[in-house]
Design a protein around this motif. Structure first.
Motif, PDB file in Angstrom:
ATOM      1  N   GLY A  44       0.816  -1.210   0.000  1.00  0.00           N
ATOM      2  CA  GLY A  44       0.000   0.000   0.000  1.00  0.00           C
ATOM      3  C   GLY A  44       0.847   1.256   0.000  1.00  0.00           C
ATOM      4  O   GLY A  44       0.557   2.214  -0.724  1.00  0.00           O
ATOM      5  N   ILE A  45       1.903   1.268   0.815  1.00  0.00           N
ATOM      6  CA  ILE A  45       2.800   2.432   0.867  1.00  0.00           C
ATOM      7  C   ILE A  45       3.402   2.672  -0.514  1.00  0.00           C
ATOM      8  O   ILE A  45       3.418   3.794  -1.017  1.00  0.00           O
ATOM      9  CB  ILE A  45       3.900   2.234   1.930  1.00  0.00           C
ATOM     10  CG1 ILE A  45       3.292   2.211   3.336  1.00  0.00           C
ATOM     11  CG2 ILE A  45       4.966   3.326   1.809  1.00  0.00           C
ATOM     12  CD1 ILE A  45       4.248   1.759   4.434  1.00  0.00           C
ATOM     13  N   LEU A  46       3.893   1.605  -1.141  1.00  0.00           N
ATOM     14  CA  LEU A  46       4.522   1.736  -2.459  1.00  0.00           C
ATOM     15  C   LEU A  46       3.517   2.164  -3.527  1.00  0.00           C
ATOM     16  O   LEU A  46       3.855   2.955  -4.414  1.00  0.00           O
ATOM     17  CB  LEU A  46       5.210   0.430  -2.851  1.00  0.00           C
ATOM     18  CG  LEU A  46       6.461   0.096  -2.029  1.00  0.00           C
ATOM     19  CD1 LEU A  46       6.912  -1.332  -2.297  1.00  0.00           C
ATOM     20  CD2 LEU A  46       7.571   1.081  -2.313  1.00  0.00           C
ATOM     21  N   ARG A  47       2.301   1.686  -3.445  1.00  0.00           N
ATOM     22  CA  ARG A  47       1.270   2.114  -4.405  1.00  0.00           C
ATOM     23  C   ARG A  47       1.003   3.613  -4.290  1.00  0.00           C
ATOM     24  O   ARG A  47       0.806   4.292  -5.294  1.00  0.00           O
ATOM     25  CB  ARG A  47      -0.013   1.326  -4.197  1.00  0.00           C
ATOM     26  CG  ARG A  47       0.064  -0.057  -4.795  1.00  0.00           C
ATOM     27  CD  ARG A  47      -1.279  -0.720  -4.841  1.00  0.00           C
ATOM     28  NE  ARG A  47      -1.146  -2.048  -5.400  1.00  0.00           N
ATOM     29  CZ  ARG A  47      -1.982  -3.033  -5.180  1.00  0.00           C
ATOM     30  NH1 ARG A  47      -3.047  -2.833  -4.421  1.00  0.00           N
ATOM     31  NH2 ARG A  47      -1.792  -4.210  -5.728  1.00  0.00           N
ATOM     32  N   ALA A  48       1.002   4.116  -3.078  1.00  0.00           N
ATOM     33  CA  ALA A  48       0.774   5.555  -2.883  1.00  0.00           C
ATOM     34  C   ALA A  48       1.857   6.382  -3.551  1.00  0.00           C
ATOM     35  O   ALA A  48       1.623   7.517  -3.939  1.00  0.00           O
ATOM     36  CB  ALA A  48       0.725   5.874  -1.392  1.00  0.00           C
ATOM     37  N   LEU A  49       3.028   5.797  -3.701  1.00  0.00           N
ATOM     38  CA  LEU A  49       4.159   6.506  -4.298  1.00  0.00           C
ATOM     39  C   LEU A  49       4.313   6.215  -5.784  1.00  0.00           C
ATOM     40  O   LEU A  49       5.282   6.650  -6.401  1.00  0.00           O
ATOM     41  CB  LEU A  49       5.441   6.157  -3.535  1.00  0.00           C
ATOM     42  CG  LEU A  49       5.405   6.511  -2.042  1.00  0.00           C
ATOM     43  CD1 LEU A  49       6.650   6.006  -1.343  1.00  0.00           C
ATOM     44  CD2 LEU A  49       5.224   7.997  -1.839  1.00  0.00           C
ATOM     45  N   GLY A  50       3.369   5.441  -6.356  1.00  0.00           N
ATOM     46  CA  GLY A  50       3.372   5.221  -7.794  1.00  0.00           C
ATOM     47  C   GLY A  50       3.823   3.857  -8.278  1.00  0.00           C
ATOM     48  O   GLY A  50       3.863   3.606  -9.475  1.00  0.00           O
ATOM     49  N   HIS A  51       4.146   2.933  -7.381  1.00  0.00           N
ATOM     50  CA  HIS A  51       4.558   1.585  -7.804  1.00  0.00           C
ATOM     51  C   HIS A  51       3.322   0.752  -8.126  1.00  0.00           C
ATOM     52  O   HIS A  51       2.432   0.611  -7.297  1.00  0.00           O
ATOM     53  CB  HIS A  51       5.373   0.900  -6.710  1.00  0.00           C
ATOM     54  CG  HIS A  51       5.818  -0.472  -7.067  1.00  0.00           C
ATOM     55  ND1 HIS A  51       6.781  -0.708  -8.013  1.00  0.00           N
ATOM     56  CD2 HIS A  51       5.432  -1.678  -6.617  1.00  0.00           C
ATOM     57  CE1 HIS A  51       6.973  -2.006  -8.126  1.00  0.00           C
ATOM     58  NE2 HIS A  51       6.154  -2.620  -7.277  1.00  0.00           N
TER      59      HIS A  51
END
Length: 166
Positions: A44-51
């Protein structure tokens, strides 16, 4: 701050909100038993940053780097770490010194070597899914928790006791 996570989807949503609040920098430490959802939260953290790709736990490599635009993220999994000094051999000091986001699973295995976290998260299993207990250790961490507490999308996840705390 105590967060209720009723299913995997809510855990990813919480990770996204946390990722946005972190603004792509700092140190977040994730503790919890096997299966508590540390890697799910990291996704989830990485998705928020565009991954948009898969997120695997770097159990054997110890660290998985992600370059997300101008942001650098390092996802550590210290479960198999034999000695905290091993972090020195993989260049850990440089990774933590960089203006990056460092997400560390099993930080207790690196105790004595790791710098203090901005935010520590303890994930635990409970009857209704998972629970996350967040604690700020720095000014950046306090800002992150304040941002989460004011986030309308987080309102149904924050426990009632936390909302009543000034």
């Amino acid at each position: 701050m105590r967060i209720r996570l009723v299913d995997e989807e809510r855990q990813v949503v919480f990770g996204q909100r946390l990722g946005k609040a972190l603004e792509g920098r700092g140190r977040i430490y994730l503790e919890g038993e096997l299966g508590a959802g540390k890697t799910t939260l990291t996704r989830g953290i990485l998705r928020a940053l565009g991954h948009a790709g898969a997120v695997k736990s770097p159990t054997y490599t110890l660290v998985e780097p992600y370059e997300l635009g101008e942001r650098q993220v390092y996802h550590f999994d210290l479960y198999r770490l034999g000695d905290p000094e091993e972090l020195e051999f993989i260049g850990g000091r440089d990774l933590f010194a960089a203006d990056a986001l460092c997400i560390v699973e099993w930080p207790s295995r690196g105790e004595g070597w790791l710098p203090p976290p901005d935010v520590a998260v303890v994930l635990s299993l409970c009857e209704s899914g998972r629970e996350a207990l967040l604690e700020a250790h720095t000014e950046h961490g306090r800002t992150v928790l304040h941002t989460l507490a004011r986030d309308a999308d987080m309102a149904d996840m924050i426990s009632n006791e936390e909302r009543e705390t000034p």
